[in-house]
Write an enzyme that holds these catalytic residues in place. Sequence first.
Site, PDB file in Angstrom:
ATOM      1  N   CYS A   3       0.835  -1.210   0.000  1.00 52.78           N
ATOM      2  CA  CYS A   3       0.000   0.000   0.000  1.00 52.78           C
ATOM      3  C   CYS A   3       0.862   1.250   0.000  1.00 52.78           C
ATOM      4  O   CYS A   3       1.408   1.646   1.033  1.00 52.78           O
ATOM      5  CB  CYS A   3      -0.928  -0.021   1.208  1.00 52.78           C
ATOM      6  SG  CYS A   3      -1.913   1.469   1.364  1.00 52.78           S
TER       7      CYS A   3
ATOM      8  N   CYS B 116      -0.371   4.095   2.235  1.00 53.93           N
ATOM      9  CA  CYS B 116      -0.103   3.882   3.663  1.00 53.93           C
ATOM     10  C   CYS B 116       1.367   4.120   3.993  1.00 53.93           C
ATOM     11  O   CYS B 116       1.693   4.726   5.003  1.00 53.93           O
ATOM     12  CB  CYS B 116      -0.429   2.447   4.088  1.00 53.93           C
ATOM     13  SG  CYS B 116      -1.933   1.766   3.414  1.00 53.93           S
ATOM     14  N   ASP B 117       2.263   3.617   3.152  1.00 56.65           N
ATOM     15  CA  ASP B 117       3.675   3.520   3.552  1.00 56.65           C
ATOM     16  C   ASP B 117       4.633   4.375   2.727  1.00 56.65           C
ATOM     17  O   ASP B 117       5.817   4.451   3.061  1.00 56.65           O
ATOM     18  CB  ASP B 117       4.129   2.052   3.464  1.00 56.65           C
ATOM     19  CG  ASP B 117       3.340   1.161   4.420  1.00 56.65           C
ATOM     20  OD1 ASP B 117       2.927   1.669   5.471  1.00 56.65           O
ATOM     21  OD2 ASP B 117       3.122  -0.025   4.103  1.00 56.65           O
TER      22      ASP B 117
END
Length: 311
Positions: A133, A136-137
Amino acid sequence: MENKKIIIIGSGPAGLTAAIYAARANLSPIVFEGFQAGGQLTMTTDVENFPGFPEGVQGPQLMDMLREQAKRFGAECIMKNVDSIDFDNYPYTLQVGKQYYKTFSVIIATGASAKLLDIEGEENLMGRGLSTCATCDGFFYKDKQIHVIGGGDSAMEEAIFLTKFASKVTIVHRRSKLRASKIMEDRARSNPKIEFMFNYSPIKFLSSSSGVLDGIELKNNQDSTIKNVKSDGVFVAIGHNPNTEIFKDSVEIDTNGYINTFNKSSKTSVKGVFACGDVQDSVYRQAITAAGSGCMAAIDAERFLEEGLTE
Ligand code: NAP
């Protein structure tokens, strides 16, 4: 067998938000959490984009907090998988192991699972340089050299997004032709930070002595030679599988397997059955959008229960 008012299947942000709303509406929901309670967020570390947490929050911690909030209002969370559902007879019947539950409404929040490569190092390095993701990261890879695996729209989208942070993004694709749409391909190809490695398949993720990702072992699919490349981070973007196995014959799904919802609501093709979160969303796939759609599903279910099954 007691008839429940509402059963929620799935315990990610969508399912637990639905549980908070349903519990506060005195509907005494049961949440079948599945074996991976908390969903995909339990696989991430820092969540920095969920509103209300200026310092960020750990994914598992956020899910624990949501579960506690739902339980505080009377939701019952059961860490079991639902094996099958009978949507032909009303109230609907769910089978959970050897037990059966009858319910007047169902909220499906079973999420989607990122497809994985199933190669050596993948399981151990997930969250340690390996991710599924970018939203997300990606932030953790400022000025780093990273790789994205895949040749579809997801891979292009992840790669383009990651150029906001990384100094270089290399898309590794197993063929010489991309599967992505022309517009996404053009965007990726015209981005000066993006390079391509065609005809390579990852066969192993390499770890440093401190247990974080160090590189990828790749196989050239034309001449079968093996090559190791250094990498600060790898994003596997080879698609998602919505978790619809037990519903796919009874609830309408689209060509990619996602549950269809209708009229800007969470209503599915089956009366009294609602869907929220990633199982019905192939576009946004964020914790906060999942939570929002969980709220919608609980409100839709509450209204349905007030009206009863008509016709
Ligand atoms: P996808 O279209 O199925 O593409 C998956 C890619 O991963 C393919 O290039 C495939 O290679 C590769 N792949 C699959 N298994 C692999 C393996 N084991 N090893 C190496 N490579 C592997 O999935 P997606 O990109 O997630 O897209 C899914 C749907 O969502 C599509 O309809 C897409 O258009 C849509 N979507 C749209 C957008 C957008 O428009 N912004 C963004 C994301 C997704 P092959 O090509 O060789 O099969």
